[in-house]
Write a protein that holds these residues in place. Structure first.
Motif, short mmCIF file in Angstrom:
data_model
loop_
_atom_site.label_atom_id
_atom_site.label_comp_id
_atom_site.label_asym_id
_atom_site.label_seq_id
_atom_site.Cartn_x
_atom_site.Cartn_y
_atom_site.Cartn_z
N ARG A 3 87.66 59.35 -55.94
CA ARG A 3 86.97 60.58 -56.31
C ARG A 3 86.18 61.13 -55.15
NH1 ARG A 3 84.06 60.09 -61.19
NH2 ARG A 3 85.64 58.58 -61.76
N ILE A 4 85.67 62.33 -55.34
CA ILE A 4 84.83 63.01 -54.36
C ILE A 4 83.47 63.24 -54.99
CG2 ILE A 4 84.58 65.06 -52.91
CD1 ILE A 4 87.71 65.39 -53.44
N ARG A 5 82.42 62.89 -54.27
CA ARG A 5 81.07 63.11 -54.76
C ARG A 5 80.39 64.17 -53.89
NH1 ARG A 5 78.90 58.94 -57.88
NH2 ARG A 5 77.22 60.41 -58.30
N ILE A 6 79.69 65.10 -54.55
CA ILE A 6 78.97 66.16 -53.86
C ILE A 6 77.49 66.01 -54.15
CG2 ILE A 6 78.65 68.64 -53.58
CD1 ILE A 6 81.52 69.01 -54.56
N LEU A 7 76.69 65.86 -53.10
CA LEU A 7 75.24 65.92 -53.23
C LEU A 7 74.82 67.33 -52.87
CD1 LEU A 7 74.28 62.57 -51.47
CD2 LEU A 7 74.51 62.99 -53.92
N ASP A 8 74.47 68.11 -53.87
CA ASP A 8 74.08 69.50 -53.68
C ASP A 8 72.58 69.59 -53.82
OD1 ASP A 8 73.61 72.25 -53.78
OD2 ASP A 8 75.50 72.65 -54.79
N PHE A 9 71.88 69.89 -52.72
CA PHE A 9 70.43 69.87 -52.73
C PHE A 9 69.83 71.09 -53.44
CE2 PHE A 9 71.70 67.48 -48.89
CZ PHE A 9 71.33 66.24 -49.35
N GLN A 10 70.69 72.03 -53.86
CA GLN A 10 70.23 73.13 -54.70
C GLN A 10 70.34 72.80 -56.18
OE1 GLN A 10 71.17 77.27 -52.76
NE2 GLN A 10 73.03 76.06 -52.86
N ALA A 11 71.13 71.76 -56.50
CA ALA A 11 71.38 71.41 -57.90
C ALA A 11 71.13 69.92 -58.06
CB ALA A 11 72.82 71.74 -58.29
N PRO A 12 69.94 69.51 -58.47
CA PRO A 12 69.54 68.11 -58.45
C PRO A 12 70.41 67.17 -59.27
CG PRO A 12 67.95 69.46 -59.67
CD PRO A 12 68.88 70.39 -58.98
N LYS A 47 82.79 75.09 -56.62
CA LYS A 47 81.79 75.40 -57.64
C LYS A 47 82.11 74.77 -58.98
CE LYS A 47 80.41 79.76 -55.49
NZ LYS A 47 80.32 81.24 -55.64
N THR A 48 83.38 74.79 -59.36
CA THR A 48 83.76 74.28 -60.68
C THR A 48 84.24 72.83 -60.65
OG1 THR A 48 86.08 74.96 -60.49
CG2 THR A 48 84.50 76.60 -61.31
N GLY A 49 84.64 72.36 -59.47
CA GLY A 49 85.18 71.01 -59.37
C GLY A 49 86.62 70.88 -59.81
N ARG A 50 87.28 71.99 -60.06
CA ARG A 50 88.67 71.96 -60.52
C ARG A 50 89.64 71.99 -59.35
NH1 ARG A 50 87.98 76.55 -65.27
NH2 ARG A 50 86.66 75.27 -66.67
N CYS A 51 90.75 71.27 -59.50
CA CYS A 51 91.78 71.26 -58.48
C CYS A 51 92.59 72.55 -58.59
CB CYS A 51 92.70 70.05 -58.65
SG CYS A 51 93.98 69.94 -57.37
N ALA A 52 92.60 73.34 -57.52
CA ALA A 52 93.32 74.61 -57.52
C ALA A 52 94.78 74.45 -57.12
CB ALA A 52 92.62 75.60 -56.57
N ARG A 67 74.65 70.67 -48.61
CA ARG A 67 75.43 69.67 -49.33
C ARG A 67 75.82 68.51 -48.42
NH1 ARG A 67 78.26 74.56 -50.40
NH2 ARG A 67 77.99 75.35 -52.52
N ILE A 68 76.01 67.35 -49.04
CA ILE A 68 76.72 66.24 -48.43
C ILE A 68 77.91 65.95 -49.33
CG2 ILE A 68 76.67 63.81 -47.75
CD1 ILE A 68 73.65 64.09 -47.39
N VAL A 69 79.11 65.90 -48.75
CA VAL A 69 80.32 65.61 -49.51
C VAL A 69 80.92 64.31 -48.99
CG1 VAL A 69 82.64 66.40 -50.12
CG2 VAL A 69 80.77 68.05 -49.92
N GLY A 70 81.21 63.40 -49.91
CA GLY A 70 81.77 62.11 -49.53
C GLY A 70 83.04 61.80 -50.29
N GLY A 71 84.02 61.20 -49.60
CA GLY A 71 85.25 60.76 -50.24
C GLY A 71 85.17 59.29 -50.57
N VAL A 98 90.40 58.37 -51.49
CA VAL A 98 90.22 59.59 -50.71
C VAL A 98 89.84 59.19 -49.29
CG1 VAL A 98 88.89 61.72 -50.45
CG2 VAL A 98 89.54 60.92 -52.73
N GLU A 99 90.60 59.65 -48.31
CA GLU A 99 90.39 59.28 -46.92
C GLU A 99 89.71 60.37 -46.10
OE1 GLU A 99 90.77 56.37 -45.87
OE2 GLU A 99 92.13 55.41 -47.29
N ALA A 100 89.79 61.62 -46.54
CA ALA A 100 89.24 62.71 -45.74
C ALA A 100 88.78 63.85 -46.63
CB ALA A 100 90.29 63.23 -44.75
N VAL A 101 87.67 64.49 -46.23
CA VAL A 101 87.18 65.69 -46.93
C VAL A 101 86.68 66.70 -45.91
CG1 VAL A 101 86.55 64.57 -49.11
CG2 VAL A 101 84.89 64.63 -47.25
N ILE A 102 86.91 67.97 -46.20
CA ILE A 102 86.31 69.08 -45.46
C ILE A 102 85.97 70.16 -46.49
CG2 ILE A 102 87.44 68.68 -43.25
CD1 ILE A 102 89.50 70.83 -44.00
#
Length: 287
Positions: A275-284, A32-37, A267-271, A7-11
């Motif tokens: 894979r893509i990892r999401i650090l969601d500070f509302q959901a530990p 929210k679900t992490g599913r590819c739409a 949130r912090i989102v990293g590629g 993964v090279e880019a995320v927004i």
């Protein structure tokens, strides 16, 4: 969230996350679900940069030298622009103005609402890897393999300032905010004033820094935060007043590169490699 190649880019916004990958695709994810739409296909090379134009229109820049506009609602490509004579490594948008930078050593300024080239910024003598704009869209900031950061006047297309950031290696990332520039080169993050004066360097990364984001709270006191990531698989948060990072997250257990990061207040989102990892500070315990 899984992709198939690096993964090279995320927004992202509140509802969707968009990723670009070396598999030549642009993927739309339900954040929210992490599913590819949906998966958009059409590029002939890896997708290295992304931007929202509207909530329904996504811009992508690719190794194939094109910028494509994707309609999320209609799930189709709206336009394709042959933009550069080499890979497009980064781009930034302010209103209807889009700036793309490339292996061909140029930065190009577009009226993306009309897909019209307004100016070509020439002055770097090696590929340009990074770009940002100031808050009112009057300045473009570029970082290059020629080891410099240049500040350009959008209206005239002229260089206002050249900052020699590194003495040895390419500038891979730049971020501008309130008169200050954060840049990443080698394993270093540095903070400069717009005038070119070096404020501080941050040296905890063990491998090359490839993404930085700067947020200045008080320009007079030079207080704020920098988030940086790179080849070591780490995301670091820095207080601009402190030489040590205040927080470190290891997004990749294997130590792979974190090529792109975006963050907001929640949130912090990293590629990563695949894979893509999401650090969601509302959901530990979110992943």
């Amino acid at each position: 969230m899984l992709s198939y190649y690096r993964v090279e880019a995320v927004i992202f916004d509140r509802n969707i996350l968009v990723s670009g990958s070396q598999d030549k695709t642009v993927k739309i994810w339900d954040i929210k679900t992490g599913r590819c739409a949906h998966t958009f296909e059409g590029h002939q090379g890896g997708v290295w940069c992304l931007s929202f134009f509207t909530p329904n229109l996504i811009l992508s820049g690719s190794h194939d030298g094109t910028i494509k506009i994707w309609n999320v609602k209609e799930r189709k490509m709206a336009r394709s622009i042959l933009a550069h004579d080499g890979p497009i490594w980064a781009m930034v948008r302010h209103g209807k103005i889009l700036v793309s930078v490339s292996q061909d050593k140029t930065a190009k300024v577009w009226d993306i609402s009309r897909c019209l080239l307004l100016k070509t910024l020439t002055g770097h003598n090696k590929p340009i890897f990074a770009v940002d704009m100031n808050e009112d869209g009057t300045l473009v900031i570029t970082g290059s393999a020629d080891r410099t950061v240049k500040i350009w006047d959008v209206e005239t297309g002229e260089v206002k300032k050249t900052i020699w950031v590194s003495s040895t290696t390419s500038v891979m990332a730049v971020s501008y905010h309130k008169g200050f520039i954060a840049a990443g080169y080698d394993n270093v993050v540095c903070l400069h004033r717009e005038t070119g004066k070096l404020i501080k360097t941050f040296n905890e990364h063990e491998k090359r820094v490839e993404s930085v984001q700067l947020k200045i709270e008080d320009p007079e006191k030079i207080t704020g935060a920098i988030i940086s990531s790179g080849q070591g698989g780490l995301v670091k948060i820095w207080n601009t007043k402190m030489p040590q990072s205040i927080q470190t997250y290891k997004l990749s257990k294997e130590g792979g590169s974190v090529k792109s990061i975006k963050f907001d207040e929640l949130r912090i989102v990293g590629g990563l490699k695949d894979r893509i990892r999401i650090l969601d500070f509302q959901a530990p315990n979110s992943d």
